[in-house]
Design a protein around this motif. Sequence first.
Motif, short mmCIF file in Angstrom:
data_model
loop_
_atom_site.label_atom_id
_atom_site.label_comp_id
_atom_site.label_asym_id
_atom_site.label_seq_id
_atom_site.Cartn_x
_atom_site.Cartn_y
_atom_site.Cartn_z
N MET A 141 -68.31 70.01 11.81
CA MET A 141 -67.68 70.47 13.04
C MET A 141 -67.48 71.98 12.96
O MET A 141 -67.13 72.51 11.91
CB MET A 141 -66.33 69.78 13.25
N PHE A 142 -67.72 72.65 14.08
CA PHE A 142 -67.55 74.11 14.13
C PHE A 142 -66.62 74.44 15.29
O PHE A 142 -66.87 74.04 16.43
CB PHE A 142 -68.90 74.80 14.31
N GLU B 82 -65.45 75.92 9.96
CA GLU B 82 -66.51 74.93 9.80
C GLU B 82 -66.10 73.92 8.73
O GLU B 82 -65.70 74.29 7.63
CB GLU B 82 -67.81 75.61 9.39
N GLY B 83 -66.19 72.65 9.06
CA GLY B 83 -65.79 71.64 8.08
C GLY B 83 -65.55 70.30 8.76
O GLY B 83 -65.95 70.08 9.90
N THR C 178 -63.91 77.68 16.96
CA THR C 178 -63.39 79.04 16.93
C THR C 178 -61.94 78.97 17.43
O THR C 178 -61.69 78.56 18.56
CB THR C 178 -64.22 79.99 17.81
N ARG D 202 -68.06 83.42 5.52
CA ARG D 202 -66.95 82.45 5.60
C ARG D 202 -66.74 81.86 4.21
O ARG D 202 -67.69 81.62 3.48
CB ARG D 202 -67.26 81.34 6.61
N HIS E 117 -64.34 79.06 1.55
CA HIS E 117 -63.62 77.79 1.49
C HIS E 117 -62.12 78.01 1.29
O HIS E 117 -61.71 78.74 0.39
CB HIS E 117 -64.14 76.93 0.34
N ASP F 12 -63.56 81.64 12.91
CA ASP F 12 -64.50 80.52 12.93
C ASP F 12 -64.15 79.55 11.80
O ASP F 12 -63.88 79.96 10.67
CB ASP F 12 -65.93 81.02 12.74
N ALA G 293 -62.07 73.81 4.48
CA ALA G 293 -62.93 74.26 5.57
C ALA G 293 -63.41 75.67 5.24
O ALA G 293 -62.75 76.40 4.49
CB ALA G 293 -62.17 74.26 6.90
N HIS H 148 -64.38 85.59 13.47
CA HIS H 148 -65.35 85.13 14.45
C HIS H 148 -66.55 86.08 14.57
O HIS H 148 -66.39 87.30 14.69
CB HIS H 148 -64.67 85.00 15.82
#
Length: 230
Positions: A1-2, A92-93, A4, A46, A48, A90, A36, A41
Amino acid sequence: MFLTLPVREIRRATPLSRIVRLSLDSAFEYEPGQSALIGVHGQPDRRHYSLATPPEQAAREGALEFLVRTDRDGGIGPHLDGIHRGSLVDVEGPVGRFVLPASVSGRACLFVAGGTGIAPIRAMLLRASSMPGVTLGLAYSARTSREFAYLKELQAMRRDALRLLLTATREAPKSWKHDRGRINQTRLAALVESPATLCFVCGPPALVEDVPQALMNLGIDEGRIRTEIF
């Protein structure tokens, strides 16, 4: 899943860490202990960070929470350079297999954390504390007595039956009432309830290398020990 998400809040956790909370207005499914990838942005860098609350709390509060290490000047790094309230980040995870099982009811759980490795452990603790019949222990080390994030919360949980060991590995004033030195087998022995205890270890490489062997020496099967390096 992404996603912002905007920064809702940045506050000091310790002299060398900050709590970063991102406003969440949609579903973000994850398990306690997962991480994540986050970064400013629109730029590719990015990194963890573990989610510091269980998902039910994130949904209830409408926020994702991360514990972020800083340098001595308060800088976080280029991936989150200059963020402030309202900045877009942003996300992501989720990522990772270091998770609390869906059910540990009626069992003993021992958590071992070093430094900012307390972040995923906190999410697990908060989830496990709501499960019936679970007994909880936490061994938490930090370099100095000022670097224990979420300390007041953990001390409050101790009053509610969390067995809590705090140890400063380098610096602590004479007024420090807790342990000094690294987490070792002797200290862990006081927290291991039985060979069936489930153990979760998260922190710097030296801690994650040493603690599992100490736990196995205390009778814990290797299959009951889960680790994550921070």
